[in-house]
Design an enzyme around this catalytic site. Structure first.
Site, short mmCIF file in Angstrom:
data_model
loop_
_atom_site.label_atom_id
_atom_site.label_comp_id
_atom_site.label_asym_id
_atom_site.label_seq_id
_atom_site.Cartn_x
_atom_site.Cartn_y
_atom_site.Cartn_z
N ARG A 38 7.27 6.12 -21.50
CA ARG A 38 8.32 7.14 -21.31
C ARG A 38 8.87 7.58 -22.66
O ARG A 38 9.04 8.77 -22.93
CB ARG A 38 9.43 6.58 -20.42
CG ARG A 38 9.01 6.54 -18.97
CD ARG A 38 10.05 5.93 -18.06
NE ARG A 38 9.63 6.12 -16.68
CZ ARG A 38 9.94 5.34 -15.67
NH1 ARG A 38 10.71 4.27 -15.86
NH2 ARG A 38 9.53 5.60 -14.45
N ARG A 78 13.90 1.93 -5.19
CA ARG A 78 15.26 2.47 -5.31
C ARG A 78 15.41 3.82 -4.62
O ARG A 78 14.49 4.61 -4.58
CB ARG A 78 15.61 2.68 -6.78
CG ARG A 78 16.00 1.43 -7.47
CD ARG A 78 16.60 1.74 -8.82
NE ARG A 78 15.65 2.27 -9.77
CZ ARG A 78 16.00 2.84 -10.91
NH1 ARG A 78 17.27 3.00 -11.22
NH2 ARG A 78 15.09 3.28 -11.75
N HIS A 116 13.65 -4.89 -17.79
CA HIS A 116 13.37 -3.56 -17.22
C HIS A 116 14.62 -3.11 -16.47
O HIS A 116 14.70 -3.19 -15.27
CB HIS A 116 12.17 -3.67 -16.27
CG HIS A 116 11.72 -2.35 -15.71
ND1 HIS A 116 11.46 -1.25 -16.49
CD2 HIS A 116 11.46 -1.96 -14.44
CE1 HIS A 116 11.08 -0.25 -15.73
NE2 HIS A 116 11.07 -0.65 -14.48
N ASP A 144 -0.87 -4.69 3.21
CA ASP A 144 0.48 -4.21 3.53
C ASP A 144 0.83 -4.71 4.93
O ASP A 144 -0.06 -5.02 5.73
CB ASP A 144 0.53 -2.67 3.50
CG ASP A 144 1.95 -2.13 3.32
OD1 ASP A 144 2.25 -1.61 2.21
OD2 ASP A 144 2.77 -2.23 4.26
N ALA A 199 0.84 -1.21 0.00
CA ALA A 199 0.00 0.00 0.00
C ALA A 199 0.87 1.25 0.00
O ALA A 199 0.51 2.28 0.56
CB ALA A 199 -0.93 -0.02 1.21
#
Ligand code: NAD
Length: 314
Positions: free
Chosen positions: A152, A83, A176, A34, A11
């Site tokens: 993108r 990240r 990816h 979560d 979540a």
């Protein structure tokens, strides 16, 4: 007829934004899960309280365990670490493999027939974790990344040319990660390849910026990674499955010989319908494109080889 039931695990930024889009897009009832106590419940209640204003009839509930997820048709897996600046997606592998293995093993016990859409990074390797742990066929474990990568590229071309993003179509194959493979010759503005519309140096710059993925967003945000466009990518996949629309979308798929590759998750165009991944759109690549895709697949395979050998065997 019963409404589609969709579980979103995680979540956080991507999970909550995805739940928001799914409910307000009328795609089904949503269960948000979560580990953080109160967070999925609070966000779900907040999302449901918007229903009278924005007019949707989808229930949204939050939970810390998997009882409420029972009988889900679709599971969207977003839980795990994102990240931070200076990190690559591969740096997340060990920690996120544990999270994915735990969440997927718990969710599939309650939803044996579900279709899993993976989002957690490193995406292609986490798809492999989910495939092994769930024991599901490849048709029911696919990854979301290609829609984001192509979106993108489409956005950059639209910005460069001053045209609507809707007039731009793009194709990006591969993992990816840094070795994704944007294909300019299949990238068009209203059907005209950009190779005929833009000078080579501009195309190279767009390809390079696309291949950086969300790195520039990670740098700008400082505390996490992109989530609005990723959630839009998940929405498009769920929409095609729920409506059995058979859209051909770039997804991470476990290849079985297509594009000359086997036993590896990699981004390719695939048809999504009520049965999940209903077929890979295999087409002839140039020798250079084939080599780039093979390199990208090799990178994913070598990362996947580092996964614990007993994954999914207990
Ligand atoms: P976030 O930190 O905002 O949210 C992650 C959530 O996962 C947190 O709320 C956390 O409590 C939860 N979580 C952690 N362990 C859990 C567990 N065992 N069970 C249930 N929930 C658990 O991160 P985010 O920005 O939402 O990103 C989530 C993931 O999606 C990251 O791995 C990120 O790299 C990835 N991502 C992928 C793409 C893609 O294109 N595939 C795009 C964006 C982000």
């Amino acid at each position: 007829m019963r409404k589609t039931k969709i579980t979103v695990i995680g979540a956080g930024n991507v999970g909550a934004t995805t739940a928001h889009r799914l409910a307000e897009g009328h795609l089904g009832d949503v269960v948000l899960v979560d580990v953080l106590e109160g967070v999925p419940q609070g966000k779900a209640l907040d999302l449901y309280q918007a229903a009278p204003v924005v007019h949707h009839d989808c229930m949204v509930v939050g939970a810390n365990d998997y009882d409420a997820t029972a009988g889900s048709d679709i599971v969207v897996m977003t839980a795990g670490f994102a990240r931070k600046p200076g990190m690559s997606r591969d740096d997340l592998q060990d920690a996120n493999a544990k999270v994915v293995a735990e969440c997927i093993s718990r969710v599939v016990r309650k939803s044996r027939d579900s279709i899993i859409i993976m989002v957690t990074n490193p995406l292609d390797v986490m798809c492999e974790v989910a495939r092994r742990v769930s024991g599901f066929p490849r048709e029911r474990v696919v990854g979301m990344a290609g829609i984001l990568d192509t979106a993108r590229m489409r956005a950059f071309i639209a910005m460069e040319m001053g045209v609507s993003t809707e007039s731009v179509f793009a194709l990006v194959l591969g993992g990816h990660g840094d070795s994704m493979v944007p294909l300019p010759r299949y990238t068009t503005v209203s059907g005209v390849p950009i190779t005929e519309l833009l000078p080579k140096d501009r195309i190279d710059a767009i390809v390079q910026r696309t291949a950086q993925g969300g790195g520039e967003i990670v740098k700008l945000l400082k505390t996490g990674s992109a989530y609005y466009a990723p959630a839009a990518g998940v929405f498009e996949m769920v929409d095609s499955i729920v409506g059995d629309r058979k859209k051909v979308l770039p997804c991470s798929v476990y290849l079985q010989g297509e594009f000359g590759l086997k036993d590896v998750y990699i981004g390719v165009p695939a048809k999504l319908g009520a049965k999940g991944m209903e077929g890979v759109f295999d087409f002839k690549l140039t020798a250079e494109e084939k080599a780039l895709l093979a390199k990208s697949a090799g990178d994913v395979a070598s990362q996947a080889a580092k996964l614990p050998a007993d994954l999914g065997k207990s």
